[in-house]
Design a protein around this motif. Structure first.
Motif, PDB file in Angstrom:
ATOM      1  N   CYS A 135      37.349  43.917  43.526  1.00 36.57           N
ATOM      2  CA  CYS A 135      36.058  43.555  44.671  1.00 36.57           C
ATOM      3  C   CYS A 135      36.482  42.689  45.570  1.00 36.57           C
ATOM      4  N   TRP A 136      36.325  42.722  46.825  1.00 33.86           N
ATOM      5  CA  TRP A 136      36.490  41.959  47.956  1.00 33.86           C
ATOM      6  C   TRP A 136      35.807  40.541  47.732  1.00 33.86           C
ATOM      7  N   GLU A 137      34.634  40.613  47.128  1.00 35.44           N
ATOM      8  CA  GLU A 137      34.154  39.230  46.865  1.00 35.44           C
ATOM      9  C   GLU A 137      34.358  38.439  45.808  1.00 35.44           C
ATOM     10  N   ALA A 145      33.848  44.369  35.623  1.00 36.76           N
ATOM     11  CA  ALA A 145      32.685  44.636  36.556  1.00 36.76           C
ATOM     12  C   ALA A 145      31.805  45.775  36.153  1.00 36.76           C
ATOM     13  N   GLY A 146      31.686  46.043  34.767  1.00 36.81           N
ATOM     14  CA  GLY A 146      30.965  47.048  34.440  1.00 36.81           C
ATOM     15  C   GLY A 146      31.485  48.778  34.489  1.00 36.81           C
ATOM     16  N   GLY A 147      32.860  48.568  34.750  1.00 40.97           N
ATOM     17  CA  GLY A 147      33.500  49.857  34.671  1.00 40.97           C
ATOM     18  C   GLY A 147      33.358  50.806  35.758  1.00 40.97           C
ATOM     19  N   MET A 148      32.784  50.128  36.942  1.00 38.94           N
ATOM     20  CA  MET A 148      32.516  50.807  38.026  1.00 38.94           C
ATOM     21  C   MET A 148      32.790  49.852  39.457  1.00 38.94           C
ATOM     22  N   LEU A 149      33.161  50.660  40.432  1.00 37.94           N
ATOM     23  CA  LEU A 149      33.431  50.009  41.715  1.00 37.94           C
ATOM     24  C   LEU A 149      33.215  50.830  42.967  1.00 37.94           C
ATOM     25  N   PHE A 150      32.436  50.272  43.799  1.00 37.45           N
ATOM     26  CA  PHE A 150      32.346  50.963  45.183  1.00 37.45           C
ATOM     27  C   PHE A 150      33.588  50.811  46.049  1.00 37.45           C
ATOM     28  N   HIS A 151      34.419  51.954  46.413  1.00 33.80           N
ATOM     29  CA  HIS A 151      35.165  51.949  47.375  1.00 33.80           C
ATOM     30  C   HIS A 151      34.798  52.870  48.768  1.00 33.80           C
ATOM     31  N   CYS A 152      35.272  52.073  49.693  1.00 34.41           N
ATOM     32  CA  CYS A 152      35.083  52.531  51.117  1.00 34.41           C
ATOM     33  C   CYS A 152      36.298  53.878  51.129  1.00 34.41           C
ATOM     34  N   ASP A 162      27.463  43.809  41.826  1.00 36.36           N
ATOM     35  CA  ASP A 162      26.795  42.627  42.104  1.00 36.36           C
ATOM     36  C   ASP A 162      27.151  42.298  43.645  1.00 36.36           C
ATOM     37  N   CYS A 163      28.195  42.596  44.064  1.00 38.48           N
ATOM     38  CA  CYS A 163      28.409  42.251  45.494  1.00 38.48           C
ATOM     39  C   CYS A 163      28.375  43.145  46.657  1.00 38.48           C
ATOM     40  N   ILE A 164      28.078  44.416  46.198  1.00 36.78           N
ATOM     41  CA  ILE A 164      27.977  45.630  47.358  1.00 36.78           C
ATOM     42  C   ILE A 164      26.867  45.236  48.031  1.00 36.78           C
ATOM     43  N   PRO A 165      26.924  45.257  49.410  1.00 40.16           N
ATOM     44  CA  PRO A 165      25.461  45.010  50.179  1.00 40.16           C
ATOM     45  C   PRO A 165      24.564  46.293  49.841  1.00 40.16           C
ATOM     46  N   GLU A 166      23.499  46.001  49.933  1.00 38.58           N
ATOM     47  CA  GLU A 166      22.356  47.080  49.632  1.00 38.58           C
ATOM     48  C   GLU A 166      22.487  48.415  50.606  1.00 38.58           C
ATOM     49  N   ARG A 167      22.985  48.225  51.788  1.00 41.79           N
ATOM     50  CA  ARG A 167      23.125  49.371  52.827  1.00 41.79           C
ATOM     51  C   ARG A 167      24.244  50.360  52.495  1.00 41.79           C
ATOM     52  N   TYR A 168      25.121  49.854  51.629  1.00 44.33           N
ATOM     53  CA  TYR A 168      26.354  50.540  51.065  1.00 44.33           C
ATOM     54  C   TYR A 168      25.760  51.269  49.596  1.00 44.33           C
TER      55      TYR A 168
END
Length: 305
Positions: A135-137, A145-152, A162-168
């Motif tokens: 996570c960048w934050e 982090a719960g076994g999941m990450l959002f990747h661009c 927890d850190c990803i912006p809602e728009r993403y």
């Protein structure tokens, strides 16, 4: 105290100490034990100092066996039922700046980077994972982090829940599914911990790139139209020139034909005139001959008269 004799194959026992305490026994020496057993008589010979001949005999007669070394079979010979992990097919261009050159490969995904793009001075030792897996934050990995990450999908930006912006926070669209299949085809063993999005910077870059592509396409179409118009004008000009040349050639041929016909007509008229003149001259000659003949006839007639 006086030391007694030890049994064959054993060391001599030390004498009792001067303090009056019992004698301390040294362990038997096995420094030169041969591979063959000692004679049976020597096994049971009692020690003069200790009287423990039977124990010493048992220790001295123990056979030394060669050590066993466990050698595991080669991995190809083991009957292991596991899914073969495909080799990663890494990208050809840096995932951060989209340029080629000397690139550092991530060990768990197909992404590659320049050292400068990941703030490294030299190639790290051991296993290296790229910034796409933390996570960048909060710098947490998927396991924390719960076994999941959002990747661009187009840059190294990554966020946890927890850190990803809602728009993403969107996933499951057609583009994300296709992107996951692409990662699997490149050798990623599992994408269950991957969720995908496109960040605003990449959206802006993508939009600008699409606008640039559309602008270039329109410019290309305009150039094509201009080229087609120029080609059409050039074709029409060439056709006009060819048409004029053909018309000029036809006029020239017609003039030549007219002149030839005029010359032929003039020659025919001249021939007719010559023929008429010749006929007139011949008629005149005949008339003169007839007149001369008549005159001669009259003269002869007068003479006879």
């Amino acid at each position: 105290g006086e030391a007694g004799l030890a049994a064959p194959g054993t060391a001599s026992a030390p004498a009792a100490s001067s303090s009056g305490q019992g004698a301390s026994l040294a362990p038997p020496s096995y420094g030169h034990v041969a591979s063959t057993a000692l004679p049976a008589a020597a096994h049971t010979a009692p020690s003069a100092a200790t009287g423990r001949g039977s124990d010493a005999g048992r220790r001295g007669t123990r056979e030394r066996k060669a050590p066993k070394v466990f050698e595991p079979p080669p991995i190809d010979d083991r009957n292991i039922d596991r899914k073969k992990r495909r080799k990663l097919k890494h990208d050809d261009y840096c995932f951060s700046c989209d340029d080629g050159g000397d690139l550092l490969e991530c060990q768990i995904c197909p992404r590659v980077y320049h050292l400068d793009c990941v703030d490294l001075k030299k190639v790290p030792k051991g296993m290296w994972t790229c910034p796409w897996h933390a996570c960048w934050e909060c710098d947490r990995k998927s396991s924390a982090a719960g076994g999941m990450l959002f990747h661009c999908m187009t840059c190294p930006q990554t966020f946890c829940f927890d850190c990803i912006p809602e728009r993403y926070a969107r996933y499951g669209d057609k583009e994300s599914v296709q992107y996951g299949k692409t990662l699997e085809n490149q050798g990623v063993p599992s994408i269950k911990s991957y969720l995908f999005f496109t960040c605003e910077d990449c959206e802006t870059v993508k939009r600008e790139r699409l606008e640039k592509i559309e602008r270039e396409r329109q410019e290309w179409l305009e150039r094509q139209r201009e080229a087609q118009e120029a080609a059409r004008k050039e074709y029409e000009e060439k056709a006009r020139i060819v048409r004029e040349r053909r018309m000029a050639e036809a006029a020239r041929l017609a003039e030549v034909q007219r002149k030839r016909q005029a010359a032929e007509a003039a020659a025919f008229a001249e021939a007719q005139a010559k023929a008429q003149k010749l006929a007139l001259e011949q008629a005149q000659l005949r008339a003169v001959e007839i007149a001369r003949a008549e005159a001669m006839a009259r003269a002869v007639a007068q003479q006879h008269a």
